[in-house]
Design a protein around this motif. Structure first.
Motif, short mmCIF file in Angstrom:
data_model
loop_
_atom_site.label_atom_id
_atom_site.label_comp_id
_atom_site.label_asym_id
_atom_site.label_seq_id
_atom_site.Cartn_x
_atom_site.Cartn_y
_atom_site.Cartn_z
N ALA A 126 0.87 -1.24 0.12
CA ALA A 126 0.12 0.00 0.01
C ALA A 126 1.03 1.28 0.15
CB ALA A 126 -0.96 0.01 1.37
N GLU A 127 1.40 1.48 -1.15
CA GLU A 127 2.40 2.50 -1.30
C GLU A 127 2.24 3.81 -1.07
OE1 GLU A 127 2.14 0.07 -3.34
OE2 GLU A 127 3.87 -1.33 -3.03
N ALA A 128 0.99 4.03 -1.50
CA ALA A 128 0.45 5.84 -1.44
C ALA A 128 0.43 5.84 0.11
CB ALA A 128 -0.78 5.67 -2.22
N ASN A 129 -0.33 5.01 0.85
CA ASN A 129 -0.35 5.17 2.02
C ASN A 129 0.90 5.24 2.92
OD1 ASN A 129 -1.71 5.24 5.19
ND2 ASN A 129 -0.75 3.36 5.11
N MET A 130 1.79 4.33 2.55
CA MET A 130 3.27 4.46 3.04
C MET A 130 3.95 5.64 2.81
SD MET A 130 6.27 1.61 2.98
CE MET A 130 6.26 1.58 1.07
N GLY A 140 2.51 8.55 2.52
CA GLY A 140 1.87 9.66 3.46
C GLY A 140 2.06 9.62 4.80
N VAL A 141 2.23 8.46 5.33
CA VAL A 141 2.85 7.80 6.62
C VAL A 141 4.09 8.53 6.92
CG1 VAL A 141 3.25 6.15 8.37
CG2 VAL A 141 1.05 6.16 6.92
#
Lengths: 271, 310
Positions: free
Chosen positions: B48-52, B54-55
């Motif tokens: 889940a790279e988009a979330n990663m 952003g995190v």
């Protein structure tokens, strides 16, 4: 306390409408649906000191539906992050008050730039993880739009927050049932929204997002241990002004002078 | 290079409590020592790279130094908007590490190639693009990235790349390193293709052409002072990279040249990957041959360019 919050919310609505008229800033109805949530957060819930916006122990707030920035700018001014007179520069060329929260500490109280949807929750999750690593007890609150829940990154973050048992993270979905060009339950199958959050491992409650007492109560309730919290707030786009309520034209429409006056009368805010 | 990255990040993590390692569900066992040495500071963020990203930006805004690690296309183009907005626009010092630069994973097919990442990432304001040529540059660059106040993209190869620097040079982001002195020809390279480039310099030397070799480990910011020196002093400057000809090191140099008031003495020669998806699979060496990125072909092109310039 609730009556005072309601008065503030009415005044904020009047100011947001007037600023939209004066500066041609759109997304009026999207702002009006989350005003009560923002009012409750900033005047009753968030642990913060407007004079020291960088205090490490402050609660973090992210407006993930960044297009409601006109509402946030007014709330921050009213809460004392900067003088209300600073908003006189709203919409000026070269200014900082536009249609979305800017980056880089330009507006005190804004933690991160948002505007492209689906970004605020992952950033908020990162901030919540940072608080946990540092052993701080501050909380992170993120307001999302229902249309925004179309974005896959929202659900990526939802799964990670549940896996990491982030009970210091709370989201409020401003469920106004519309997105830019259609009903949010029809564009993509959003309902049942609270059940979706539950299925993703969150503790979820549904409230009337315009019932100030219910909003405050939901936000102040201690989180369930080991679970992030989702507050699905049922709201009305354009709330507070009869001729704007649930009329999606006000996603982009700018009110005229007479409409501003009529809105003020309805809100009970003297011109 | 991958193992050196794991070693070095473990060493740095023990010293720097701000360092947090985020993985996109790869590197099983690779980071076991980091996990032991830096408890709580390794996060498998899933696929889940988009979330990663952003995190990571959220953590960086809180004063941490997150290092995001996955395969190059997934840590760059997959989550490009999060890099652009969350990291670059917010000025969040995230270290983005992509493993499998260029054609490293040629056998996996174009989904796992990364021949556009330099071009795309270097257009983002505030981004630094660092492509170490060997484990020595990687170690030094990782430390420099941690000390840098802004997002940095680190483009890694895979495993087993040879050490090319006999001694540890001093490395600063944005400053090229001279690997060999030379005369009329300079070979500028970025990244793990350097071993091949040094061999090309050997072949040129056998043919009587003494080629200077420069490691442009940082493609952005570009070492403009070094370029000015090379383009004034040489007849041929070859930009050599395992990346698309569009927008990579050669492209960056061409942009720099186009903004100069006077024509340079040297001509620019680009040795790079063609603008195609290869529809066959094979080893990295095979893929390099496919695009003429071998010592023999590079040396031949340089000799032709030199003959034409004379």
């Amino acid at each position: 306390m609730i009556a005072a919050l309601k008065d503030r919310a009415a005044l904020l609505r009047a100011r947001i409408i007037e600023t939209s008229h004066r500066t041609g800033t759109p997304h009026l109805a999207s702002c009006l649906s989350c005003v009560d949530i923002l009012t409750a957060l900033y005047f009753e819930v968030l642990r913060l000191d407007p004079a020291r916006p960088d205090l490490p122990g402050r609660d973090r707030f992210l407006l993930s539906k960044g297009h409601a920035a006109p509402a946030l700018f007014q709330v921050l001014a009213m809460r004392g992050f900067y003088p209300e007179s600073r908003l006189d520069t709203y919409g000026e060329d070269g200014g900082v008050f536009g249609e979305h929260p800017p980056a880089g500490g330009q507006v005190p109280g804004i933690e991160a730039a948002t505007g492209s949807l689906g970004h605020g929750l992952p950033i908020g999750l990162g901030m919540a993880l940072a608080a946990r690593l540092a052993g701080r007890d501050n909380r992170v609150f993120v307001v999302l739009g229902d249309g925004e829940c179309n974005e896959g990154s929202v659900w990526e973050a939802a799964m990670m927050a549940a896996a990491q048992r982030m009970d210091n993270l709370t989201i409020i979905v401003d469920y106004n049932k519309w997105q830019a060009t259609g009903r949010s339950d029809e564009v993509l199958a959003l309902a049942p929204l609270a059940d979706k959050w539950r299925a993703f491992g969150w503790s979820a409650v549904e409230i009337d997002g315009h019932d100030m007492a219910a909003v405050v109560d939901a936000l102040k309730r201690p989180p369930e241990a080991g679970r992030p919290t989702a507050i699905v707030a049922h709201t009305i786009k354009g709330r507070g002004v009869s001729f704007m309520e649930d009329d999606n034209n006000w996603h982009y429409r700018i009110p005229g002078k007479d409409e501003v006056l009529a809105a003020r009368r309805e809100l009970g805010v003297a011109p | 290079m991958r193992n050196v990255f794991a070693e070095e990040i473990t060493r740095l993590g023990a010293i720097d409590q701000r360092l947090v390692l985020l993985s996109g569900d790869i590197g099983n066992r690779l980071f076991d020592r980091f996990k032991d040495g830096c408890p709580g500071r390794f996060l498998n963020c899933g696929i889940a790279e988009a979330n990663m990203m952003g995190v990571a930006a959220g953590m960086a805004l809180e004063g941490l130094r997150p290092v995001v690690y996955t395969i190059a296309p997934f840590t760059t183009t997959r989550c490009l908007e999060q890099i652009r907005v969350d990291a670059c626009y917010n000025h969040a010092p995230v270290i983005i590490v992509g493993t499998g630069a260029g054609l490293s994973y040629a056998e996996l097919g174009p989904t796992h190639h990364s021949c556009e990442d330099i071009a795309i990432l270097r257009t983002l304001p505030g981004m630094t693009v660092f492509c170490p040529c060997d484990p020595v540059e990687l170690r030094l660059g990782l430390k420099a990235a941690l000390d840098h106040d802004g997002p940095v993209y680190i483009r890694l190869g895979k495993k087993g790349e040879p050490t090319l620097h006999a001694r540890a040079p001093s490395l600063r982001l944005g400053e090229a390193i001279t690997l060999r002195d030379g005369g009329e020809v300079c070979l500028i390279a970025t990244g793990t293709l350097m071993a091949e480039v040094l061999r090309a310099a050997d072949l040129l030397a056998e043919a009587g052409v003494k080629a200077r070799v420069e490691s442009f480990h940082t493609v952005k910011p570009l070492d403009e002072a070094r370029l000015a020196e090379l383009f004034a002093g040489c007849q041929v400057v070859a930009a050599i990279e395992e990346h698309s000809r569009i927008g990579g090191l050669g492209g960056a140099i061409a942009e720099w040249l186009a903004a100069r008031p006077a024509p340079p003495r040297a001509r620019l020669l680009s040795c790079a990957v063609d603008d195609v998806f290869p529809h066959q699979v094979g080893s990295q060496d095979w893929a390099r041959r496919l695009f003429g990125l071998t010592a023999e072909t590079i040396a031949g092109k340089v000799r032709d360019a030199l003959a034409a310039a004379r």
